[in-house]
Design a protein around this motif. Sequence first.
Motif, short mmCIF file in Angstrom:
data_model
loop_
_atom_site.label_atom_id
_atom_site.label_comp_id
_atom_site.label_asym_id
_atom_site.label_seq_id
_atom_site.Cartn_x
_atom_site.Cartn_y
_atom_site.Cartn_z
N ARG A 12 43.53 70.24 32.00
CA ARG A 12 43.07 68.89 32.34
C ARG A 12 44.21 68.01 32.81
N PHE A 205 12.68 54.93 39.24
CA PHE A 205 13.80 55.61 39.90
C PHE A 205 15.04 55.55 39.03
N GLY A 246 29.25 56.50 36.37
CA GLY A 246 28.98 56.78 37.78
C GLY A 246 27.49 56.69 38.08
N THR A 250 25.66 54.26 40.72
CA THR A 250 24.71 54.71 41.73
C THR A 250 23.47 53.82 41.73
N LEU B 11 18.60 76.11 46.35
CA LEU B 11 19.36 75.19 47.19
C LEU B 11 19.76 75.82 48.51
N LEU C 93 34.21 63.81 49.46
CA LEU C 93 34.78 62.56 48.98
C LEU C 93 35.17 62.60 47.51
N LEU C 153 26.32 58.45 48.41
CA LEU C 153 26.60 57.77 47.14
C LEU C 153 26.09 58.59 45.96
N ILE C 154 24.84 59.05 46.07
CA ILE C 154 24.26 59.81 44.97
C ILE C 154 25.11 61.05 44.66
N ARG C 156 28.21 61.81 45.70
CA ARG C 156 29.60 61.54 45.35
C ARG C 156 29.73 61.21 43.87
N ASN C 157 28.86 60.33 43.40
CA ASN C 157 28.95 59.94 41.99
C ASN C 157 28.48 61.05 41.08
N PHE C 158 27.58 61.86 41.56
CA PHE C 158 27.12 62.99 40.76
C PHE C 158 28.23 64.03 40.62
N ALA C 160 31.36 63.49 40.93
CA ALA C 160 32.50 62.94 40.18
C ALA C 160 32.40 63.29 38.71
N PRO C 163 33.73 68.10 36.08
CA PRO C 163 35.17 68.10 35.82
C PRO C 163 35.92 68.94 36.86
N VAL C 190 21.62 70.64 41.16
CA VAL C 190 20.17 70.50 41.14
C VAL C 190 19.71 69.07 40.87
N SER C 191 20.26 68.46 39.81
CA SER C 191 19.83 67.08 39.49
C SER C 191 20.14 66.14 40.64
N PHE C 193 20.24 66.86 43.83
CA PHE C 193 19.24 67.05 44.89
C PHE C 193 17.90 66.46 44.51
N VAL C 195 17.31 63.85 42.54
CA VAL C 195 17.38 62.39 42.67
C VAL C 195 17.39 61.98 44.14
#
Lengths: 325, 432, 273
Positions: A12, A205, A246, A250, B11, C93, C153-154, C156-158, C160, C163, C190-191, C193, C195
């Motif tokens: 890490r 949502f 994060g 979003t 996917l 990103l 955005l979705i 990128r933050n997902f 992030a 790890p 998966v999550s 996609f 969202v």
Amino acid sequence: MANPVTPAKATRQTTVRKPARRIRGWDNRMAFFTLIPSLILLGVFVYGFIAWSGYVSLTNWNSLIPTLTWAGLRNYATIFSSFRFQSDLRNLVVFTVLFIAGDLVIGMILALLVDQKIRAEGLFRSIFIYPMAISMVVTGVIWSWILNPTTGINLFFHALGFTHVPEWFLSSRFAPSVHLGQIDIGIPVGLLAVVIAAVWQMSGFAMAVYLGGLRSVPEELKEAARIDGAGPWRTFWSVILPQLKGTTATIVVIQAAASLKVFGLIYAMTGSGQDFSTDMPNLNMFQTTFQGDAFAQGAAIAIVLLLLMAAFTVPYVLSMLRGER
Amino acid sequence: MTIRKRAAVALTSVLALGTLAACGSTSTPTQSSSSPTSSNTQLQIFSWWTGVASSKALKSLIGVFNQQYPHVKVVNEAVAGGAGSNAKAVLASRMEANNPPGTFQVHAGRGTLLSWIAAGDMAPLNSLYQKEGWYQDFPQSLLNMLKVNGKIYAVPVDMQRDNVLWYNPSIFKKYNLTPPTTFSQFFADASVLKAHGITPLALANHGNWETTLLYSDVLLGTVGPTQYDKILTGKASWNSAGVTKATQTFLKMMQYTNSDAGALHWQQADQLVAQGQAAMNVQGDWAQGYFTTDLHLTPGTGFGWAPTPGTKGTFAMVSDVFGLPSKLKNQTATLNFLKVLGSEKGQDTFNPLKGTFSPRLDANKSLYDAYSQSAMASFKKDTLVLTIGQGGANPGFTQAFENAMVTLISSKNVPSFISAVQSAAQANPLSK
Amino acid sequence: MAARRVNQTLIYLVLIIASILYLLPVYVVLVTSLKSNAAVSLAHMWNLPAHPGLSSIRAAWAQLSQNFGNSFYLAIPATLLSSALGAINGYALSKWRFRGANALFFVILMGLFIPYQSVLIPLLRVMDTIGLYNSIPGLIIVHTVYGIPITTLIFRNFYANIPDDVLEAAKIDGTGYWGIFRYVILPLSVSGFVVSAIWQFTQIWNNFLFAVSLTNPPNQPVTVALVNIAGSQTIQWNVQMASALLVSIPTLVVYIVLGKYFVRGLLAGAVKG
């Protein structure tokens, strides 16, 4: 076998990153190249069009005759001095803040409830997210019926014995009310009804995003907290919530953008409202441009709107990026 | 492991599908994106007629056209939205992009029609009028509302009236009242009705245009048609005793309306009248179609009508007209359609279905119901005027006026309303 | 044990009350769509229909049916394309370091706030110039482009949240840029996609402004037909409500199907910290 990697705690640390950057320079450049198609498309459809709007906003094109003579900042002066636009700015701030806060809180509560290993999870999840599927025009009509002070939900309040029932979106009160120039600064009570309808429509949502986030929180983290003797609330506040930073970002950014677009809902539900108490810059812009034919003034509203949203988002995203470091 | 594997498969197939779809989408547009004006045999008709009655009427008019011109393919482009606000957005964007439809709906008068003419987007139709003999077929006062400097730019297809007071006859009978012809009678009736727990005047103001219409009728009834026309054409000032008095009368009327006006659409206000919760409503005569077709009421017994107070002998008109876009490459199909649109047969097919009447002097009266016949009679002998928001003034002024109206209703401040309207008239000059 | 049961009961109670509140407006939509137009009035909005009938649903279907195909043809590819682009951008990103990455993220993100009504005129011109005015492929492109900021955005933050260690081992193994995306990142997405697809499908399916501005009949998506029912001068409330229900069904199916992929523990074992 199940794990593609078996990282030790030590990995890490930043030991790997620096040399990796040099070795994998090509891959880093690749990352940049993959963005190029999107950047070109957005360059035309977003920045090109914004430039066009910015240019129009500085001209005299305020009728169906495209008069592209230079007007300087006159259109901006016109809109900023109008009662309606000043009210719009107040309403936009109030609405965006309440709408996002309501969305986050209710979305999180729903996500936590649905995440309790309950039966019929799919059913509850679908119920809470379904409002998003219904056309905003129709939700606007429905909520204007439900919150009609004489015939809607107030009938239930009357039946329960309440004598002072809310006026909902027909209220012209402000709480608090502070005079500032032409307008009242405060929360327009009528706008709260619109917030309710918008939260109803969009909170599903937020629930979905939080649910996705909750399920990405590694079980090990929760377990570690449990072993440390943390109760469920402690675990939530100090382990889970920080992991969802994060995710929250979003939702905030998407819903900020959505709050600009709920004008379809407002248009169908209340229109401009009592003394513009539920009016929005978008509605004003649409009417100024296409009913009043004032294209340059409409473009000026669009530019102000864009700058406002950027100003709202930039610090937020900055702090988010900094938090990741 | 299994989940991960399944997800990976899902996917990759998603991505594969995405690329497939992308390929598919680049290979198909050739048939679907043919430029709308390039074909000789296509005609796009742009309107905001999407309601049940109006779309049926338009379809039958297109039917008449296709009988005579079977090779023209008509594309019915109807876009809904409060008196065409959505339609206007699409239309304005298309005109700016030099991609006009074949013909489009607009109100007769000094509103958007005049703006399009001023912008050079309309071609004159004098020779069509000459050839069809229309100069004699329509009332001169109506044709004057389509002309600029002797050139005529549009063909009227229907006629509607804005200054109508709709009322519930059984309520008036029950309390021994007569429909008011003056404002003092109106207020006398209103106080009786209010005392009996009936809302005197049903009001809907969801779209802001409804109170503007009511205000126009009050102004007309207060100052009379001549002065009214002068004010609306910039020949007389808004800052006058007449306008002040009309504004005060208007505000007084607001005290006799339902409290939830801001939440209601015009039909819901008329429903209050039909159900006996309210006694009167001021609305254009499209309300008639709602009373008869939707609520199944009989004209005369189920609902009554009269000119709004002080406006007997004046006909506040709103007429849908169609013209010829000057940037249109192929004009033949449009000219042929306009020929049918203005003809006796075209109008007699269209209007009875739509619930409006034909403005032609030789229109067949027997095709219409009791209400429309009475409106036709008034149309032929009354003074014609226009209404704010329905073609009476340019769009910029109208927008500013409606904004001032919103503020007037809550602030009840007459002087600041008048000064707002006056500066709107200065910023958007009302004279032609 | 008893405390757990009380807790469970409480959770269900709250869920059921919340469900009722969420379904209340849907109830009004449903009962209104089963009434005749003359029977619809504000005073009786809560009442069940006295003579329930499907006539309004039939009338709605007659007006909508021709446009449904267009909407599928639009919404499915546009959702997939914008999500795929979002995933690629988000990966670039969040997982790679190059100069100006954060600035570019901003550049992309600002696309979220463009007020669509204000760009109709240039948009129409561009689509006309590239020959895609009045076509579904044209709409697909527009929705894909305007979807990029949100999907980026979705994802990128997902991403992030994943790890970096997960990637490091693959990097050490010498797996390349796309190899890591394909074998390490995608299986964990998966999550993300779900969202992204939920949002994009809903927005594209329900979008009216682009649909009405960029297409003419018979190429128009179903929302144009829906708004034409809802927004005409004389509104038939019952048909309007029935059509809203019909139009919402495909989106509801998407929610139900995708909801199943909200799976727990994708990252199980990925970190031991």
